[in-house]
Write a protein that holds these residues in place. Structure first.
Motif, PDB file in Angstrom:
ATOM      1  N   GLN A  20       0.866  -1.178   0.000  1.00  0.00           N
ATOM      2  CA  GLN A  20       0.000   0.000   0.000  1.00  0.00           C
ATOM      3  C   GLN A  20       0.903   1.229   0.000  1.00  0.00           C
ATOM      4  N   PRO A  21       1.441   1.602  -1.182  1.00  0.00           N
ATOM      5  CA  PRO A  21       2.471   2.642  -1.242  1.00  0.00           C
ATOM      6  C   PRO A  21       2.118   3.951  -0.553  1.00  0.00           C
ATOM      7  N   ALA A  22       0.919   4.463  -0.750  1.00  0.00           N
ATOM      8  CA  ALA A  22       0.581   5.758  -0.148  1.00  0.00           C
ATOM      9  C   ALA A  22       0.725   5.686   1.367  1.00  0.00           C
ATOM     10  N   THR A  23       0.268   4.592   1.948  1.00  0.00           N
ATOM     11  CA  THR A  23       0.339   4.437   3.395  1.00  0.00           C
ATOM     12  C   THR A  23       1.782   4.356   3.875  1.00  0.00           C
ATOM     13  N   VAL A  24       2.567   3.529   3.233  1.00  0.00           N
ATOM     14  CA  VAL A  24       3.942   3.361   3.678  1.00  0.00           C
ATOM     15  C   VAL A  24       4.761   4.627   3.430  1.00  0.00           C
ATOM     16  N   TYR A  25       4.547   5.305   2.317  1.00  0.00           N
ATOM     17  CA  TYR A  25       5.276   6.548   2.043  1.00  0.00           C
ATOM     18  C   TYR A  25       4.921   7.604   3.070  1.00  0.00           C
ATOM     19  N   GLN A  26       3.619   7.743   3.346  1.00  0.00           N
ATOM     20  CA  GLN A  26       3.183   8.730   4.323  1.00  0.00           C
ATOM     21  C   GLN A  26       3.789   8.442   5.693  1.00  0.00           C
ATOM     22  N   LYS A  27       3.747   7.182   6.087  1.00  0.00           N
ATOM     23  CA  LYS A  27       4.301   6.792   7.379  1.00  0.00           C
ATOM     24  C   LYS A  27       5.804   7.078   7.406  1.00  0.00           C
ATOM     25  N   PHE A  28       6.469   6.765   6.333  1.00  0.00           N
ATOM     26  CA  PHE A  28       7.910   6.996   6.243  1.00  0.00           C
ATOM     27  C   PHE A  28       8.240   8.483   6.352  1.00  0.00           C
ATOM     28  N   ILE A  29       7.517   9.319   5.608  1.00  0.00           N
ATOM     29  CA  ILE A  29       7.758  10.766   5.627  1.00  0.00           C
ATOM     30  C   ILE A  29       7.515  11.327   7.028  1.00  0.00           C
ATOM     31  N   VAL A  30       6.451  10.895   7.674  1.00  0.00           N
ATOM     32  CA  VAL A  30       6.154  11.360   9.033  1.00  0.00           C
ATOM     33  C   VAL A  30       7.276  10.948   9.985  1.00  0.00           C
ATOM     34  N   GLU A  31       7.725   9.708   9.879  1.00  0.00           N
ATOM     35  CA  GLU A  31       8.793   9.234  10.765  1.00  0.00           C
ATOM     36  C   GLU A  31      10.114   9.957  10.499  1.00  0.00           C
ATOM     37  N   VAL A  32      10.430  10.199   9.232  1.00  0.00           N
ATOM     38  CA  VAL A  32      11.655  10.940   8.898  1.00  0.00           C
ATOM     39  C   VAL A  32      11.572  12.350   9.465  1.00  0.00           C
ATOM     40  N   SER A  33      10.438  13.018   9.247  1.00  0.00           N
ATOM     41  CA  SER A  33      10.309  14.394   9.750  1.00  0.00           C
ATOM     42  C   SER A  33      10.415  14.425  11.268  1.00  0.00           C
ATOM     43  N   ASN A  34       9.779  13.477  11.949  1.00  0.00           N
ATOM     44  CA  ASN A  34       9.846  13.438  13.413  1.00  0.00           C
ATOM     45  C   ASN A  34      11.271  13.205  13.904  1.00  0.00           C
ATOM     46  N   GLN A  35      12.001  12.301  13.249  1.00  0.00           N
ATOM     47  CA  GLN A  35      13.371  12.020  13.659  1.00  0.00           C
ATOM     48  C   GLN A  35      14.277  13.227  13.417  1.00  0.00           C
ATOM     49  N   LEU A  36      14.107  13.876  12.262  1.00  0.00           N
ATOM     50  CA  LEU A  36      14.929  15.052  11.968  1.00  0.00           C
ATOM     51  C   LEU A  36      14.661  16.178  12.960  1.00  0.00           C
ATOM     52  N   ILE A  37      13.403  16.389  13.304  1.00  0.00           N
ATOM     53  CA  ILE A  37      13.052  17.423  14.284  1.00  0.00           C
ATOM     54  C   ILE A  37      13.672  17.087  15.635  1.00  0.00           C
ATOM     55  N   LYS A  38      13.590  15.836  16.038  1.00  0.00           N
ATOM     56  CA  LYS A  38      14.190  15.407  17.307  1.00  0.00           C
ATOM     57  C   LYS A  38      15.696  15.672  17.295  1.00  0.00           C
ATOM     58  N   ASP A  39      16.370  15.320  16.207  1.00  0.00           N
ATOM     59  CA  ASP A  39      17.818  15.517  16.103  1.00  0.00           C
ATOM     60  C   ASP A  39      18.186  17.005  16.065  1.00  0.00           C
ATOM     61  N   LEU A  40      17.408  17.802  15.322  1.00  0.00           N
ATOM     62  CA  LEU A  40      17.666  19.246  15.262  1.00  0.00           C
ATOM     63  C   LEU A  40      17.491  19.880  16.638  1.00  0.00           C
ATOM     64  N   ARG A  41      16.420  19.527  17.324  1.00  0.00           N
ATOM     65  CA  ARG A  41      16.170  20.095  18.650  1.00  0.00           C
ATOM     66  C   ARG A  41      17.290  19.738  19.629  1.00  0.00           C
ATOM     67  N   ALA A  42      17.719  18.500  19.595  1.00  0.00           N
ATOM     68  CA  ALA A  42      18.797  18.075  20.498  1.00  0.00           C
ATOM     69  C   ALA A  42      20.083  18.841  20.210  1.00  0.00           C
ATOM     70  N   TYR A  43      20.417  19.010  18.943  1.00  0.00           N
ATOM     71  CA  TYR A  43      21.636  19.736  18.582  1.00  0.00           C
ATOM     72  C   TYR A  43      21.535  21.202  18.994  1.00  0.00           C
ATOM     73  N   ILE A  44      20.388  21.811  18.763  1.00  0.00           N
ATOM     74  CA  ILE A  44      20.190  23.219  19.129  1.00  0.00           C
ATOM     75  C   ILE A  44      20.321  23.398  20.642  1.00  0.00           C
ATOM     76  N   LYS A  45      19.675  22.522  21.403  1.00  0.00           N
ATOM     77  CA  LYS A  45      19.742  22.632  22.865  1.00  0.00           C
ATOM     78  C   LYS A  45      21.180  22.530  23.363  1.00  0.00           C
ATOM     79  N   GLU A  46      21.964  21.714  22.697  1.00  0.00           N
ATOM     80  CA  GLU A  46      23.340  21.493  23.129  1.00  0.00           C
ATOM     81  C   GLU A  46      24.307  22.568  22.619  1.00  0.00           C
ATOM     82  N   ASN A  47      24.007  23.201  21.471  1.00  0.00           N
ATOM     83  CA  ASN A  47      24.994  24.063  20.826  1.00  0.00           C
ATOM     84  C   ASN A  47      24.609  25.519  20.614  1.00  0.00           C
ATOM     85  N   ALA A  48      23.346  25.846  20.642  1.00  0.00           N
ATOM     86  CA  ALA A  48      22.934  27.231  20.374  1.00  0.00           C
ATOM     87  C   ALA A  48      22.720  27.979  21.686  1.00  0.00           C
TER      88      ALA A  48
END
Length: 173
Positions: A20-48
């Motif tokens: 079910q490509p639409a479902t898996v792509y959507q889930k993947f995009i959401v998970e990628v965005s969530n992980q990137l936000i988590k990583d960006l926030r952690a880096y900012i808290k530590e370095n900015a």
């Protein structure tokens, strides 16, 4: 299909999901965005240098069914790329303080951030303007080639296609 994902281990994408490509792509995009936000926030808290508000302001913003952009407070770009001191190019940034005078808003922001008396906040602000703000290189550190390759590999695993991934910085100023 190997079934193992480099970037997002354990997000629960199964063979039936891939059917079910639409479902898996959507889930993947959401998970990628969530992980990137988590990583960006952690880096900012530590370095900015900020109260934590900058890290909290970083959010994914959907731009379509299978896409997103990362948005943050206006001053993110100054922390990311730095700001040159008045009359210099000491940090090699595209941003520079234009005049040595300190605005009331800048002094108040420093006062709230550090809890200083207003006179001390003005002195700190004057020092910041005379030395500039060193770039924290948030985007290039967090969204490095290794991370982009992992995302591309996961997309290839999910879709069976080979991807070249590129993140572009918005030029809104």
């Amino acid at each position: 299909m190997a079934g193992e994902f480099d970037f997002l281990e354990g997000i629960g994408i199964s063979t039936s999901d891939v059917e079910q490509p639409a479902t898996v792509y959507q889930k993947f995009i959401v998970e990628v965005s969530n992980q990137l936000i988590k990583d960006l926030r952690a880096y900012i808290k530590e370095n900015a240098n900020n109260t934590g508000g900058l890290a909290s302001s970083v959010v994914p913003f959907p731009t379509g069914n299978l896409s997103f952009e990362i948005q943050a407070d206006e001053y993110f770009k100054f922390q990311d790329k730095g700001v040159n001191a008045v009359g210099s190019n000491n940090h090699g940034s595209e941003f520079s303080f234009r005049y040595p005078g300190v605005s009331q808003n800048m002094a108040k922001a420093i006062q709230e951030w550090k809890g200083f008396e207003i006179g001390h906040a003005y002195a700190v602000a004057a020092s910041i303007k005379s030395h500039g703000i060193a770039p924290k290189k948030i985007i290039e550190t967090v969204l490095n080639e290794k991370v982009l390759d992992k995302i591309a590999n996961d997309l290839a695993e999910v879709t069976g296609l080979i991807f070249s991934i590129k993140f572009e910085k918005a030029t809104k100023q």
